[in-house]
Write an enzyme that holds these catalytic residues in place. Structure first.
Site, short mmCIF file in Angstrom:
data_model
loop_
_atom_site.label_atom_id
_atom_site.label_comp_id
_atom_site.label_asym_id
_atom_site.label_seq_id
_atom_site.Cartn_x
_atom_site.Cartn_y
_atom_site.Cartn_z
N GLU A 1 16.63 47.09 41.81
CA GLU A 1 16.99 45.25 42.72
C GLU A 1 15.30 45.66 43.44
O GLU A 1 15.48 45.45 44.67
CB GLU A 1 17.91 45.07 43.42
CG GLU A 1 18.11 43.59 43.32
CD GLU A 1 19.86 43.19 43.96
OE1 GLU A 1 20.22 44.05 45.39
OE2 GLU A 1 20.54 42.88 43.87
N CYS B 1 22.13 36.47 43.30
CA CYS B 1 22.10 38.24 42.89
C CYS B 1 22.48 38.00 41.61
O CYS B 1 22.40 39.23 40.40
CB CYS B 1 23.68 38.87 42.93
SG CYS B 1 24.88 37.60 42.91
N GLU C 1 31.23 41.87 46.34
CA GLU C 1 30.14 41.61 45.67
C GLU C 1 29.09 41.95 45.80
O GLU C 1 28.63 41.87 46.57
CB GLU C 1 30.67 39.76 45.33
CG GLU C 1 31.51 39.82 44.63
CD GLU C 1 32.05 38.11 45.15
OE1 GLU C 1 31.82 37.49 44.95
OE2 GLU C 1 32.90 37.62 43.80
N LYS D 1 32.21 36.85 58.94
CA LYS D 1 31.08 36.93 60.15
C LYS D 1 29.55 36.72 59.13
O LYS D 1 29.68 38.10 57.77
CB LYS D 1 30.80 38.78 60.01
CG LYS D 1 30.06 39.37 61.11
CD LYS D 1 28.43 38.98 61.28
CE LYS D 1 28.06 39.59 59.63
NZ LYS D 1 26.15 39.54 60.17
P1 NAD Z 1 22.97 42.66 53.25
O1 NAD Z 1 24.17 44.18 52.98
O2 NAD Z 1 21.88 43.60 54.20
O3 NAD Z 1 24.67 41.83 54.76
C1 NAD Z 1 25.49 42.01 54.25
C2 NAD Z 1 26.11 41.09 55.04
O4 NAD Z 1 26.34 42.53 55.87
C3 NAD Z 1 25.74 40.11 56.31
O5 NAD Z 1 26.16 39.60 56.87
C4 NAD Z 1 25.24 41.49 57.34
O6 NAD Z 1 24.62 41.51 58.86
C5 NAD Z 1 26.55 42.85 56.55
N1 NAD Z 1 26.45 44.40 57.29
C6 NAD Z 1 25.21 44.41 56.93
N2 NAD Z 1 25.68 46.24 57.13
C7 NAD Z 1 26.99 46.35 57.94
C8 NAD Z 1 27.31 47.12 58.60
N3 NAD Z 1 27.42 48.29 57.91
N4 NAD Z 1 29.15 46.91 58.50
C9 NAD Z 1 29.52 45.01 58.17
N5 NAD Z 1 28.55 44.37 58.32
C10 NAD Z 1 27.66 44.86 57.66
O7 NAD Z 1 22.91 41.72 52.22
P2 NAD Z 1 21.62 40.70 52.09
O8 NAD Z 1 20.92 41.22 52.35
O9 NAD Z 1 22.53 39.46 53.41
O10 NAD Z 1 22.05 40.10 50.84
C11 NAD Z 1 21.51 40.52 49.27
C12 NAD Z 1 22.43 41.41 49.14
O11 NAD Z 1 23.57 40.93 48.13
C13 NAD Z 1 21.17 41.11 47.24
O12 NAD Z 1 21.71 42.95 47.12
C14 NAD Z 1 22.36 40.95 46.21
O13 NAD Z 1 22.14 41.31 45.21
C15 NAD Z 1 23.61 41.09 47.42
N6 NAD Z 1 24.13 39.70 46.41
C16 NAD Z 1 25.36 40.52 45.58
C17 NAD Z 1 26.48 38.82 45.28
C18 NAD Z 1 27.06 39.01 43.86
O14 NAD Z 1 28.38 37.87 44.16
N7 NAD Z 1 27.62 40.29 43.81
C19 NAD Z 1 26.04 37.35 45.93
C20 NAD Z 1 24.97 37.96 46.83
C21 NAD Z 1 24.15 38.03 46.83
O1 6OD Z 2 29.15 31.26 41.86
C1 6OD Z 2 30.21 32.30 42.46
O2 6OD Z 2 31.05 32.23 42.55
C2 6OD Z 2 29.09 33.86 43.34
N1 6OD Z 2 29.96 34.33 43.36
C3 6OD Z 2 27.79 33.07 43.02
C4 6OD Z 2 27.28 34.54 43.28
C5 6OD Z 2 25.92 34.87 42.81
C6 6OD Z 2 24.66 35.85 44.39
O3 6OD Z 2 23.84 35.91 44.34
#
Ligand code: NAD
Ligand code: 6OD
Length: 491
Positions: A395, A293, A259, A183
């Site tokens: 954040e 992230c 993550e 998804k």
């Molecule tokens: P988000 O949590 O809003 O959405 C991520 C996904 O989850 C989307 O596909 C969304 O539709 C889905 N989703 C939302 N609510 C849900 C629920 N209740 N049940 C199931 N699915 C649900 O995140 P975003 O705004 O798309 O991304 C930005 C965030 O992601 C930032 O906080 C960033 O730090 C984090 N991020 C972390 C990493 C990592 O590797 N740690 C990597 C990339 C992004």
């Molecule tokens: O490099 C990767 O494998 C990874 N998971 C990066 C995540 C980046 C976050 O936005």
């Protein structure tokens, strides 16, 4: 309001090897211009169920019968097919995210192919533990473990590095013999469906890879995590969403890998290579318009180089070329959406209310072109905030950092670790002993010394605290995406 043309393409779900429409549709907007570029078929509960059932069928069928080397060969074919359609993937990713073409070409799409190759190779090379066990009768026993798939894996991903982060989970899950239902983010649906075409070309059996489009709560995301026949959930996104998913899956005790968000620190010591540190921090703050992230939103600089460093970082920020994502020289694109820009701009306002000094940026750029309808903000640097300020604690996920001075190594470590998150840190120093010493004190999952976002895909990746649960990468991915069955043979 997004503007659009009357004829846009339809991005479909992919279920059991077929591209299928949904009962409703939503708009896919190009964030650089605000124009609707596609309609997306939203999967309802029944379609999510069909996707899960088809994934289960694939486990009993063609896909489930493949040997390790056959699966590895399939994954290499997927990588080949991504490389063959490189320009197509780059164009789709740039249109969905607004990220510069140079970045998508250098990072997102090559990493997608690499994700498949790395896990294909790793699976073939990996062995499993075995023990000769002594028994009182002297005959002994042999213990050995075998790796089995988890089953159907639900994969939920964000919009910032859509294809990179999706394939980072799809590749090891398929390598381990699972089938998947993905998804993707509602903001960036295109490359997940394009990947389905590639899966077909590469001969991945029907049902092994399924795509359901939609949102989170009461939509495809929640339908997937709630589904009783999904055996595990792997998620990348916001910490609050991770908590919501955890509540949903708690009833069926599914394994999860999360993550999540970060509020990452960078520490710049007086003995750093100054120019290298300025360039490195500029990248760590502004890459992908700060929507990684791992980006540094808190920069701590030793006080005797503080003023010079802030001045140099300001020059770097102000030299970044914002604008047309498809222009090869563009370095900074827009934020992902109007809603996300409102959030980032609310933090820009809050920073001023909290007493910040604006060193650079703080507003919205003007282009005098169609990009004025996009969701751009200026790269922004603040100083002068208290460490307790919300802008230092929360954040923001935009092209912005707060720079604060520190007096001693001990103080820098304490400031960097004073957060509920714990994803990544970077340390800039020419003193090798200090580099090791400080790195080992960071309460995070990943620490870089004199570099940032330098990845070796065999290494553990993940966070502590609000930044996640578990580790992926290398053997850690193979261990998450499989169950080990220990077999004990009496000799
Ligand atoms: P988000 O949590 O809003 O959405 C991520 C996904 O989850 C989307 O596909 C969304 O539709 C889905 N989703 C939302 N609510 C849900 C629920 N209740 N049940 C199931 N699915 C649900 O995140 P975003 O705004 O798309 O991304 C930005 C965030 O992601 C930032 O906080 C960033 O730090 C984090 N991020 C972390 C990493 C990592 O590797 N740690 C990597 C990339 C992004
Ligand atoms: O490099 C990767 O494998 C990874 N998971 C990066 C995540 C980046 C976050 O936005």
């Amino acid at each position: 309001m997004p503007r659009g043309s009357s004829r846009v393409k339809l991005i479909q779900n992919y279920v059991d090897g077929n591209f299928v429409s949904g009962k409703s549709r939503f708009a896919d907007v190009n964030p650089a211009t605000g124009v609707v570029i596609a309609e997306v078929a939203e999967a309802d509960k029944e379609q999510v169920d069909q996707a899960v059932q088809s994934a289960r069928k694939a486990l009993r069928g063609d896909w489930g019968r493949k040997s390790v080397s056959e699966r590895a060969a399939h994954l290499h074919r997927v990588a080949d097919a991504i490389e063959k359609r490189f320009d197509c993937f780059v164009a789709a990713e740039v249109a969905d995210t607004g990220k510069p073409i140079a970045l998508a070409s250098r990072l997102d799409v090559p990493r997608a192919a690499a994700n498949f190759r790395v896990f294909a190779n790793l699976l073939q090379a990996s062995g499993l533990e075995s023990f000769q066990t002594e028994t009182p009768d002297g005959k002994g026993a042999l213990n050995y473990a075998v790796r089995k798939p988890l089953g159907v894996v639900g994969i939920i991903t964000p919009w910032n590095l859509p294809l990179l982060l999706l394939t980072w989970k799809v590749a090891p899950a398929l390598a381990c013999g699972n089938s998947v239902v993905v998804k993707p983010s509602e903001e960036t649906p295109a490359t997940a469906t394009l990947l389905a075409e590639v899966m077909q070309e590469a001969g991945i059996p029907d049902g092994a890879y399924n795509v359901v489009h939609g949102f989170g709560p009461n939509s495809a995301g929640e339908f997937l995590t709630q589904h009783p026949n999904v055996n595990a959930v792997t998620f990348t996104g916001e910490s609050a969403t991770g908590a919501a998913i955890m509540r949903t899956v708690a009833a069926s005790v599914k394994p999860v890998s999360f993550e999540l968000g970060g509020k990452n620190a960078a520490i710049v010591f007086e003995d750093c290579d100054f120019e290298e540190a300025v360039r490195g921090i500029s990248e760590a703050v502004f890459l992908n318009t700060g929507q990684v992230c791992l980006c540094a939103e808190r920069v701590y600089v030793q006080q005797n180089i503080f003023d010079r460093f802030v001045e140099a970082l300001k020059r770097e920020a102000e030299s970044l070329r914002l604008g047309a994502p498809m222009e090869s020289t563009t370095q900074l694109g827009p934020l992902i959406s109007s809603q996300h820009r409102d959030k980032v701009l609310s933090y820009y306002r809050l920073a001023r209310e909290e007493g910040a000094i604006t060193v650079s940026g703080g507003g919205v750029p003007e282009f005098g072109t169609e990009f004025d309808h996009g969701f751009y903000v200026q790269p922004t640097i603040y100083t002068g905030l208290a460490e307790t300020a919300r802008c230092v604690k929360e954040e923001i996920f935009g092209p912005v950092c707060h720079v604060a001075p520190f007096a001693s190594e001990e103080e820098a470590v304490a400031m960097a670790n004073d957060t509920k998150y714990g994803l990544a840190a970077s340390i800039w120093t020419s003193n090798l002993k200090r580099g090791h010493r400080v790195a080992q004190q960071m309460n995070v999952g990943i620490t870089w010394v004199n570099c940032w976002f330098l990845r070796d895909l065999r290494t553990p990746f993940g966070g502590v605290g609000l930044s996640g649960i578990g580790r992926e990468g290398g053997m850690h991915s193979l261990n998450f995406y499989s169950e080990l069955n220990n077999i004990c043979i009496r000799l």
